[in-house]
Design a protein around this motif. Structure first.
Motif, mmCIF file in Angstrom:
data_model
loop_
_atom_site.group_PDB
_atom_site.id
_atom_site.type_symbol
_atom_site.label_atom_id
_atom_site.label_comp_id
_atom_site.label_asym_id
_atom_site.label_seq_id
_atom_site.Cartn_x
_atom_site.Cartn_y
_atom_site.Cartn_z
ATOM 1 N N ALA A 113 -4.331 -9.639 19.148
ATOM 2 C CA ALA A 113 -3.060 -10.904 19.659
ATOM 3 C C ALA A 113 -1.733 -10.344 19.875
ATOM 4 N N ASP A 114 -1.153 -11.256 20.465
ATOM 5 C CA ASP A 114 0.396 -10.548 21.512
ATOM 6 C C ASP A 114 1.361 -10.988 20.684
ATOM 7 N N GLY A 115 2.270 -9.981 19.484
ATOM 8 C CA GLY A 115 2.843 -10.439 18.545
ATOM 9 C C GLY A 115 4.080 -10.961 19.689
ATOM 10 N N LEU A 116 4.674 -11.298 20.848
ATOM 11 C CA LEU A 116 5.584 -11.348 21.340
ATOM 12 C C LEU A 116 5.376 -12.839 21.816
ATOM 13 N N ALA A 117 4.111 -13.386 22.090
ATOM 14 C CA ALA A 117 3.378 -15.093 21.527
ATOM 15 C C ALA A 117 3.810 -15.326 20.808
ATOM 16 N N ILE A 118 3.803 -15.163 19.865
ATOM 17 C CA ILE A 118 3.960 -15.439 18.228
ATOM 18 C C ILE A 118 5.053 -15.429 17.899
ATOM 19 N N VAL A 119 6.166 -14.586 18.293
ATOM 20 C CA VAL A 119 7.461 -14.606 17.897
ATOM 21 C C VAL A 119 7.823 -15.939 18.840
ATOM 22 N N ASP A 120 7.778 -16.106 19.880
ATOM 23 C CA ASP A 120 8.300 -16.928 20.706
ATOM 24 C C ASP A 120 7.501 -18.187 20.443
ATOM 25 N N GLU A 121 6.933 -18.818 20.310
ATOM 26 C CA GLU A 121 6.060 -19.692 19.697
ATOM 27 C C GLU A 121 6.237 -20.253 18.679
ATOM 28 N N ILE A 122 7.032 -18.979 17.578
ATOM 29 C CA ILE A 122 7.613 -19.620 15.890
ATOM 30 C C ILE A 122 9.190 -19.959 16.813
ATOM 31 N N ARG A 182 10.427 -21.525 19.481
ATOM 32 C CA ARG A 182 9.920 -22.845 20.100
ATOM 33 C C ARG A 182 9.792 -24.284 18.703
ATOM 34 N N ILE A 183 9.202 -23.656 17.610
ATOM 35 C CA ILE A 183 8.731 -24.766 17.119
ATOM 36 C C ILE A 183 9.698 -24.474 15.917
ATOM 37 N N ARG A 184 10.561 -23.480 15.515
ATOM 38 C CA ARG A 184 11.629 -23.757 14.784
ATOM 39 C C ARG A 184 12.866 -24.576 15.070
ATOM 40 N N ARG A 185 13.123 -24.657 17.095
ATOM 41 C CA ARG A 185 13.915 -24.890 17.754
ATOM 42 C C ARG A 185 13.756 -26.353 17.563
ATOM 43 N N ASP A 220 3.852 -39.173 15.973
ATOM 44 C CA ASP A 220 5.141 -39.858 15.746
ATOM 45 C C ASP A 220 6.107 -39.367 17.738
ATOM 46 N N GLY A 221 6.245 -38.541 17.513
ATOM 47 C CA GLY A 221 7.526 -37.974 19.010
ATOM 48 C C GLY A 221 8.219 -37.523 17.845
ATOM 49 N N ARG A 222 8.905 -37.428 16.735
ATOM 50 C CA ARG A 222 9.537 -36.307 16.070
ATOM 51 C C ARG A 222 9.603 -34.859 16.464
ATOM 52 N N PRO A 223 10.279 -34.313 16.305
ATOM 53 C CA PRO A 223 10.829 -32.528 16.299
ATOM 54 C C PRO A 223 9.119 -32.436 14.687
ATOM 55 N N ASP A 224 9.295 -32.099 14.954
ATOM 56 C CA ASP A 224 8.087 -30.862 14.212
ATOM 57 C C ASP A 224 8.338 -29.726 13.713
ATOM 58 N N VAL A 225 8.992 -28.910 12.779
ATOM 59 C CA VAL A 225 9.615 -27.781 12.894
ATOM 60 C C VAL A 225 8.704 -26.880 12.509
ATOM 61 N N GLU A 226 7.776 -27.675 11.131
ATOM 62 C CA GLU A 226 6.964 -26.545 10.078
ATOM 63 C C GLU A 226 5.952 -26.185 11.046
ATOM 64 N N VAL A 227 5.366 -24.340 10.949
ATOM 65 C CA VAL A 227 5.054 -23.466 11.580
ATOM 66 C C VAL A 227 3.542 -24.061 10.759
ATOM 67 N N ASP A 228 2.133 -23.657 11.812
ATOM 68 C CA ASP A 228 1.155 -23.807 11.550
ATOM 69 C C ASP A 228 0.048 -22.546 11.739
ATOM 70 N N ARG A 246 -2.262 -20.603 11.209
ATOM 71 C CA ARG A 246 -3.189 -20.195 11.367
ATOM 72 C C ARG A 246 -3.860 -20.948 13.077
ATOM 73 N N ALA A 247 -2.989 -21.353 13.260
ATOM 74 C CA ALA A 247 -3.078 -21.618 14.146
ATOM 75 C C ALA A 247 -2.317 -21.153 15.256
ATOM 76 N N LEU A 248 -1.788 -20.405 15.384
ATOM 77 C CA LEU A 248 -0.671 -18.806 15.992
ATOM 78 C C LEU A 248 -2.113 -17.958 16.122
ATOM 79 N N SER A 249 -2.779 -17.518 14.905
ATOM 80 C CA SER A 249 -3.657 -16.384 15.639
ATOM 81 C C SER A 249 -4.719 -16.046 13.894
ATOM 82 N N PRO A 250 -6.096 -16.578 14.717
ATOM 83 C CA PRO A 250 -7.270 -17.249 13.052
ATOM 84 C C PRO A 250 -7.826 -16.016 12.122
ATOM 85 N N TRP A 251 -6.801 -15.282 11.990
ATOM 86 C CA TRP A 251 -6.111 -13.846 11.891
ATOM 87 C C TRP A 251 -5.366 -13.537 10.597
#
Length: 187
Positions: free
Chosen positions: A7-16, A18-21, A28-36, A38-43
């Motif tokens: 896995a790429d740690g920088l990509a994981i943190v960057d995605e988190i 983006r989600i939290r922002r 429904d088109g509204r901002p979704d700030v909940e982090v999934d 398992r979608a960031l890494s299956p492990w």
């Protein structure tokens, strides 16, 4: 000797970040700030409020010191992307306080030098001994609540603040930083 990076740690943190922002939208088109997670890494390893992302594993002699080099490379990327231009956004991780105290109980190759913040999460790189293989080490990204490192200061004299401090102290005391390298992770 074997070395595997999953896995790429920088990509994981960057995605988190983006989600939290609020840059992700729900159905429904509204901002979704909940982090999934398992979608960031299956492990991912989820230990209550601690999220551990295995990044790499090295077994046997490592003459090129790939694991320490990878850790330094990621640390420098974090310094650049979460600070940069002379501004350092990292903080030291104290081995006697908060999540640093939790990590002090683990068999580490070296104690994490820094911790960064992405909104209400904190993250650090942990280079540790693989407890299931005497000649193996792992590198993982540990993500935990930011208030475990940076307590919310507010009015400390209220009953509510005292109760919140006790709850955070219990969460940290009960935190589990141990994990096992996933069998299906890139071997």
């Amino acid at each position: 000797m074997s070395f595997v990076r999953v896995a790429d740690g920088l990509a994981i943190v960057d995605e988190i970040q983006r989600i939290r922002r609020g840059e992700r939208r729900g159905p429904d088109g509204r901002p979704d700030v909940e982090v999934d997670w398992r979608a960031l890494s299956p492990w991912i390893v989820e230990n209550d409020r601690v999220r551990i992302f295995p990044l790499a594993r090295s077994e046997g002699d490592d003459p090129d010191e790939r694991m320490p080099a990878l850790r330094r490379e990621l640390e420098m990327a974090f310094v650049h992307f979460y600070g940069g231009d002379g501004f350092h956004a990292e903080s030291p991780l104290d081995p006697d306080e908060g999540y640093g105290r939790v990590l002090s109980r683990e068999k580490l190759v070296s104690f994490p030098r820094a911790v960064w913040r992405v909104q209400d999460y904190a993250f650090t790189l942990v280079h540790a001994v693989d407890l299931h293989a005497s000649d193996a080490t792992t590198l993982a990204l540990h993500i935990f609540p930011a208030e475990w490192r940076w307590p919310v200061l507010g009015n400390a004299d209220t009953k509510r603040a005292a109760s919140h401090r006790r709850r955070i102290e219990k969460q940290v005391r009960d935190a589990n930083a141990s994990w096992t390298w996933p069998e299906d992770a890139g071997e």
